[in-house]
Every structure is written in structure tokens, then in C-alpha cells.
Design an enzyme around this catalytic site. Structure first.
Site, PDB file in Angstrom:
ATOM      1  N   CYS A 156      -3.759   6.160   7.019  1.00 31.22           N
ATOM      2  CA  CYS A 156      -3.336   7.025   5.902  1.00 31.22           C
ATOM      3  C   CYS A 156      -3.872   6.401   4.620  1.00 31.22           C
ATOM      4  O   CYS A 156      -5.048   6.055   4.560  1.00 31.22           O
ATOM      5  CB  CYS A 156      -1.822   7.210   5.895  1.00 31.22           C
ATOM      6  SG  CYS A 156      -0.872   5.680   5.856  1.00 31.22           S
TER       7      CYS A 156
ATOM      8  N   ARG B 252       2.443   5.967   6.594  1.00 35.09           N
ATOM      9  CA  ARG B 252       2.492   7.198   7.379  1.00 35.09           C
ATOM     10  C   ARG B 252       1.791   7.026   8.727  1.00 35.09           C
ATOM     11  O   ARG B 252       2.199   7.607   9.740  1.00 35.09           O
ATOM     12  CB  ARG B 252       1.860   8.352   6.592  1.00 35.09           C
ATOM     13  CG  ARG B 252       2.700   8.845   5.430  1.00 35.09           C
ATOM     14  CD  ARG B 252       1.965   9.902   4.607  1.00 35.09           C
ATOM     15  NE  ARG B 252       0.889   9.311   3.808  1.00 35.09           N
ATOM     16  CZ  ARG B 252       0.050  10.016   3.049  1.00 35.09           C
ATOM     17  NH1 ARG B 252       0.156  11.334   3.006  1.00 35.09           N
ATOM     18  NH2 ARG B 252      -0.886   9.408   2.336  1.00 35.09           N
TER      19      ARG B 252
END
Length: 287
Positions: A248, A253
Site C-alpha cells: 500500500c 493496509r
């Protein structure tokens, strides 16, 4: 592929564990509960789950790229927090991405059993469960982590390692960034100047922003069934029969996506630690 045990536990499961009541799939032996935050110990002191200690992501990441610490430094941090490879560690956060980032780093280091409170701190509050204020209790440091750090280096890759893996046929690079980030409309971060994404990456259907992936969660912040997220990934031809590297902006994430894939039983999965933040600073693709 055989689905693995989900790392996410519910608030009532954790409450029963804290009260020494019978639970399913409980820790085998010693366990620890940690709240994870980024520069957020003041929030922990204002209210936290009883018995939880606090650990900050800044302790295990190093600026300016916020990549994981070198192994010797990481080992010292974990020992200072009283952690060992054979202890079950249960994590939660105000933003559970911080907890998932920490959980992934702990797996990489060598802790064999990590759990995550589904929905984080808010799920504890919604369940109406007791909480306490104040500083963490004194922690007895560990003297021996039990394994060499990192015990699972294949789970967290440098830029050079990612490029080497991508040279192997069939390896998928998956961006767990929003569509505006992936398509180059925005970098997604106030401290990342460049907009765009890594050539050849597939979009991981991560709608939302760096703070919350809307279509991977229920509205209350708990995680959707991993099989539902796998169906979204399949639309982009992202499947577990191939080696998959998630990334990410800086790894938070991507760590969440890693645990979804792990719960699905995907065997060859990793996170590219530096993400777009690091890659965007090397326009010719050279570390």
C-alpha cells in the site's frame, strides 16, 4: 488451499478470556494483550481494555520511510515489551490497521500465534464491556526471544527482494490502495509527493482511503468474511494459486490484506514493506 484459522476474535471471546471463562480456540500457554497506536499513548491512558499494555508502531518502524526496524533493533523492542516467540499475542487498536501492521511484524519476527480484536477498541465499547484508565502496568522484559529474528523473513520484503520475486513468472503484485491512489489522481498521503502506482500491479479492490477500506469491512468496522473479499479480488484475477505480494503506501493496509489472504489459506503471500512511499522515490526502479 485449506482455510486457516481466522486471526480475528470478537469482543466477547476476549472478555471471556480475561475472566478465565471457557472459550474455543484459546491460547496454548502464556498470552499477552496489547493496544497498538501511532503516537497515541495518551488515548490509551484515557481508556483501554483491562490488562492491556501499550505498544507504538513508532517503536518498530523507522523514519523516513517507516519501514520495519533492522532485526537486531526489532528484537530488542520486542524483548523490552516482554514478548517471546512462544507467547500468544492479542492486539487491538483505535485504528485496527495499526494493530494489523504490528501483528504482521510480529509474525515476521517469529511470534507463532497472533490474534486481532475484530473491530478494535470500538467493538469493545459497543459490547458495553468494562475498561480502565491510566498507564500500563510494569512489564518484565524478556531475556530470550526464543528464535532468531526474523524467523519468517519471507513475509516482509524489501524493494530489492520484491523486484527479485517479480522477476519470477506468475508472481502477482497487488496494490491495497484506493482507486484514486492506484489511478494516479492522488498520492493518498500528505507526506507522499508522487501520485501513481507501481507498473504491473493489480488493483486490490480497496475502496475508501488510507484510514478505512470501506468494502473490506462492515459499517461497524468489523471485517467482512474473507471469502467475500476473495470474490472481489478474483474480479482482478488475484487468486491464491499464485505467489502474491501486497503493498500500500507504507504497509498498514497491505498487512490487513495479508491476514485476509492468510485466513483464506493462501500459501505464498508477503508484504512489500516500502510500498508506494519507497517505490515512488526511485523512478528508474533501482533501490
Amino acid at each position: 488451499m485449506t482455510p486457516a484459522r481466522s486471526p480475528w476474535v470478537c469482543a466477547t471471546w476476549l472478555a471471556d478470556l480475561l475472566q478465565h471463562r471457557p472459550i474455543t480456540a484459546g491460547p496454548q500457554g502464556e498470552w499477552r494483550l496489547l493496544e497498538v497506536g501511532f503516537d497515541a499513548e495518551h488515548r490509551y491512558r484515557a481508556g483501554h481494555i483491562p490488562g492491556a499494555d501499550y505498544i507504538d508502531t513508532r517503536e518498530v518502524e523507522s523514519p523516513p520511510l517507516w519501514n520495519v526496524l533492522k532485526p537486531a533493533q526489532l528484537r530488542q523492542v520486542l524483548l523490552r515489551h516482554g514478548l517471546r516467540a512462544d507467547i500468544t499475542v492479542i492486539l487491538y487498536g483505535r485504528s485496527n490497521y495499526a494493530a494489523e501492521r504490528m501483528a504482521h511484524i510480529l509474525l515476521y519476527a517469529g511470534i507463532r500465534d497472533v490474534r486481532l480484536l475484530d473491530g478494535g477498541w470500538q467493538s469493545w465499547l459497543r459490547a458495553g464491556l468494562a475498561w480502565q484508565t491510566g498507564a500500563a502496568a510494569g512489564i518484565t522484559p524478556s531475556s530470550d526471544f526464543g528464535v532468531s529474528v526474523p524467523a519468517q523473513p519471507q513475509l516482509l520484503l524489501t524493494m530489492a527482494q520484491t523486484q527479485k520475486r517479480l522477476a519470477q513468472p506468475g508472481t502477482l503484485l497487488v496494490s491495497i490502495r484506493s482507486w484514486p491512489e492506484f489511478s494516479g489522481q492522488t498520492s493518498g498521503y500528505d507526506y507522499i509527493a508522487a501520485a501513481g502506482d507501481i507498473p504491473g500491479a493489480r488493483w486490490g479492490q480497496a475502496a475508501g482511503d488510507s484510514q478505512f477500506i470501506t468494502n473490506f469491512h462492515h459499517p461497524d468496522g468489523t471485517v467482512r468474511n474473507p471469502s467475500e473479499i476473495a470474490a472481489l479480488w478474483q474480479q482482478q484475477h488475484i487468486t491464491g494459486d499464485k505467489p502474491v505480494i501486497f503493498y500500500c503506501g507504507t504497509g498498514w493496509r497491505a498487512a490487513f490484506a495479508f491476514f485476509i489472504a492468510r485466513a483464506l489459506g493462501w500459501a505464498d503471500i508477503a508484504v512489500y514493506d516500502g510500498g508506494w512511499f519507497e517505490w515512488s522515490q526511485h523512478s528508474n526502479g533501482t533501490p
